[in-house]
Design a protein around this motif. Structure first.
Motif, mmCIF file in Angstrom:
data_model
loop_
_atom_site.group_PDB
_atom_site.id
_atom_site.type_symbol
_atom_site.label_atom_id
_atom_site.label_comp_id
_atom_site.label_asym_id
_atom_site.label_seq_id
_atom_site.Cartn_x
_atom_site.Cartn_y
_atom_site.Cartn_z
ATOM 1 N N LEU A 81 71.852 49.790 50.484
ATOM 2 C CA LEU A 81 70.537 50.356 50.745
ATOM 3 C C LEU A 81 69.663 50.253 49.499
ATOM 4 O O LEU A 81 70.019 50.758 48.436
ATOM 5 C CB LEU A 81 70.670 51.821 51.172
ATOM 6 N N VAL A 82 68.496 49.596 49.651
ATOM 7 C CA VAL A 82 67.577 49.460 48.518
ATOM 8 C C VAL A 82 66.309 50.290 48.722
ATOM 9 O O VAL A 82 65.620 50.615 47.749
ATOM 10 C CB VAL A 82 67.216 47.978 48.279
ATOM 11 N N PHE A 122 62.592 53.184 58.432
ATOM 12 C CA PHE A 122 62.286 51.841 57.921
ATOM 13 C C PHE A 122 63.216 51.625 56.728
ATOM 14 O O PHE A 122 62.838 51.858 55.584
ATOM 15 C CB PHE A 122 60.817 51.716 57.509
ATOM 16 N N GLU A 123 64.444 51.222 57.047
ATOM 17 C CA GLU A 123 65.512 51.133 56.052
ATOM 18 C C GLU A 123 65.744 49.671 55.680
ATOM 19 O O GLU A 123 65.860 48.808 56.570
ATOM 20 C CB GLU A 123 66.803 51.746 56.588
ATOM 21 N N ASN A 138 64.257 58.828 53.444
ATOM 22 C CA ASN A 138 64.443 59.598 52.206
ATOM 23 C C ASN A 138 63.151 59.757 51.410
ATOM 24 O O ASN A 138 62.934 60.777 50.768
ATOM 25 C CB ASN A 138 65.494 58.921 51.327
ATOM 26 N N ASN A 139 62.302 58.725 51.433
ATOM 27 C CA ASN A 139 61.081 58.742 50.614
ATOM 28 C C ASN A 139 59.832 59.184 51.378
ATOM 29 O O ASN A 139 58.785 59.411 50.755
ATOM 30 C CB ASN A 139 60.837 57.353 50.023
#
Length: 229
Positions: A187-188, A179-180, A193-194
């Motif tokens: 990229l915000v 969910f990018e 990654n999280n």
């Protein structure tokens, strides 16, 4: 018939015929000093429940705050993330009028995509072998393997198990869990990654900060161009 009976019968008849004469007869003339006035027209009352109109968010002289900016949300379609993506899209379009929000699928890595193409072939081959293996193996001149006899011992259970297991594997191989969120190509937020979804307030602040930085850089570029001239 005595007078009392005549009175009891005649009085209702008299009142009935008098009502009929008054109903079909001309109306009586108005009395002196009596004037008829037309019905007053109702005065329209102001509508106190009209919705209030608020101006849209605008930067001074350059249109809506989100005009000219694009937010891309790349998500895993096979993971049922579409509802989350639509919710975020509606929030961003409401908070930043004029912004362009694009939804797209985030594909899994190449090895998973290749295995995802092989699994349906294996599924079909196993089911066909269980159903018609007695005719297929002799015509190919092959000896049936040992696993064929174990599967053939219970055809229904073997077919159902193969169907469920291969469908689960195919769903797993097609999922990326992504969910990018990108703002103007930058990229915000990244779920990869999280390991979590972004909060609406968090994402609004991230995109707003990115739009604010773009606005400041645009002003600085305009000032530098004017000084150069």
């Amino acid at each position: 018939m005595d007078r009392t009976q005549i009175l009891l019968v005649g009085l209702p008849l008299f009142l009935f015929f008098s009502d009929i004469l008054n109903l079909f007869g001309p109306p009586p003339p108005p009395k002196d000093g009596y004037r008829t006035f037309p019905d007053p027209k109702p005065t329209p009352q102001p509508n106190l429940h009209q919705p209030l109109e608020f101006p849209t968010q605008k930067q001074s002289g350059i249109g809506p705050i989100g005009a000219g900016h694009t937010v891309s949300i790349d998500f895993c379609t096979s993971c049922s993330y579409k509802g989350n993506a639509i919710t975020v899209k509606n929030m961003l379009e409401s908070e930043f009028p004029g912004i362009n929000v694009v939804l797209a699928n985030y594909p899994p890595p190449l090895p998973k995509r290749i295995l995802g193409k092989i699994v349906p072939v294996v599924q079909t081959g196993v089911i066909v072998a269980v159903v018609a293996g007695d005719q297929i193996f002799p015509r190919l001149g092959l000896t049936p393997p040992l696993w064929y006899y174990s599967l053939r011992a219970n055809k229904f259970r073997s077919i159902a198990s193969t169907w469920l297991v291969t469908n689960f594997l195919q769903s797993f191989l097609q999922s990326s869990g992504a969910f990018e969120v990108y703002c103007d190509g930058e990229l915000v937020f990244s779920k990869l990654n999280n390991n979590r979804f972004p909060g609406e307030i968090e994402l609004r602040d991230l995109v707003g900060k990115r739009l604010g930085n773009s606005f400041v850089r645009g002003i600085e570029a305009g000032v530098s161009f004017r000084n150069f001239q």
